[in-house]
Design a protein around this motif. Structure first.
Motif, short mmCIF file in Angstrom:
data_model
loop_
_atom_site.label_atom_id
_atom_site.label_comp_id
_atom_site.label_asym_id
_atom_site.label_seq_id
_atom_site.Cartn_x
_atom_site.Cartn_y
_atom_site.Cartn_z
N ALA A 167 -5.30 -30.16 84.32
CA ALA A 167 -5.28 -31.40 83.55
C ALA A 167 -4.02 -32.19 83.87
O ALA A 167 -2.95 -31.63 84.12
CB ALA A 167 -5.32 -31.08 82.06
N SER A 168 -4.16 -33.50 83.88
CA SER A 168 -3.00 -34.33 84.17
C SER A 168 -1.99 -34.21 83.04
O SER A 168 -2.33 -33.88 81.91
CB SER A 168 -3.41 -35.79 84.34
OG SER A 168 -3.86 -36.32 83.11
N ALA B 245 -0.34 -33.93 77.26
CA ALA B 245 0.66 -34.28 76.25
C ALA B 245 0.15 -35.33 75.27
O ALA B 245 0.93 -35.85 74.49
CB ALA B 245 1.92 -34.79 76.94
N ALA B 246 -1.12 -35.63 75.28
CA ALA B 246 -1.66 -36.70 74.43
C ALA B 246 -1.46 -36.34 72.96
O ALA B 246 -1.94 -35.32 72.48
CB ALA B 246 -3.13 -36.90 74.72
N GLY B 247 -0.74 -37.19 72.24
CA GLY B 247 -0.52 -37.01 70.81
C GLY B 247 0.62 -36.10 70.44
O GLY B 247 1.10 -36.12 69.32
N LYS B 248 1.08 -35.27 71.34
CA LYS B 248 2.14 -34.32 71.02
C LYS B 248 3.51 -35.00 70.92
O LYS B 248 4.33 -34.60 70.11
CB LYS B 248 2.20 -33.20 72.06
CG LYS B 248 0.98 -32.31 72.04
CD LYS B 248 1.10 -31.22 73.06
CE LYS B 248 -0.17 -30.39 73.10
NZ LYS B 248 -0.12 -29.37 74.12
N SER B 249 3.75 -36.01 71.73
CA SER B 249 5.06 -36.65 71.72
C SER B 249 5.29 -37.40 70.41
O SER B 249 6.42 -37.49 69.94
CB SER B 249 5.21 -37.59 72.90
OG SER B 249 4.25 -38.62 72.85
N CYS C 48 -1.17 -31.96 65.23
CA CYS C 48 -0.48 -30.70 65.56
C CYS C 48 -0.71 -29.57 64.57
O CYS C 48 -0.39 -28.42 64.86
CB CYS C 48 1.01 -30.96 65.74
SG CYS C 48 1.86 -31.37 64.21
N GLY C 49 -1.22 -29.87 63.38
CA GLY C 49 -1.48 -28.81 62.40
C GLY C 49 -0.32 -28.49 61.49
O GLY C 49 -0.42 -27.59 60.66
#
Length: 64
Positions: free
Chosen positions: A13-14, A19-23, A56-57
């Motif tokens: 995966a790119s 990293a989508a949403g994690k930053s 992220c939970g």
């Protein structure tokens, strides 16, 4: 003849997708949603609400 298969399952995966949403959550910008499974908790005689981040939970508890 051999079957033709897609290689999408084997591709890495790119970094942008991984990293989508994690930053956002790492910088404190969570997307809070109320947890409906524990509706009426009480803590020190006050009604508390449990919220969970949809990305992220991570969870938090706020009193009202």
């Amino acid at each position: 003849m051999a079957d033709i298969r897609s290689l999408d399952a084997f591709r890495k995966a790119s970094k942008k997708k991984a990293a989508a949403g994690k930053s956002l959550c790492l910088n404190g910008h969570h997307r809070w949603a109320t947890d409906t499974s524990t509706r009426f908790d009480s803590q020190q005689g006050k009604l508390v609400t449990r919220s969970v981040c949809q990305r992220c939970g991570h969870s938090r508890v706020t009193s009202q």
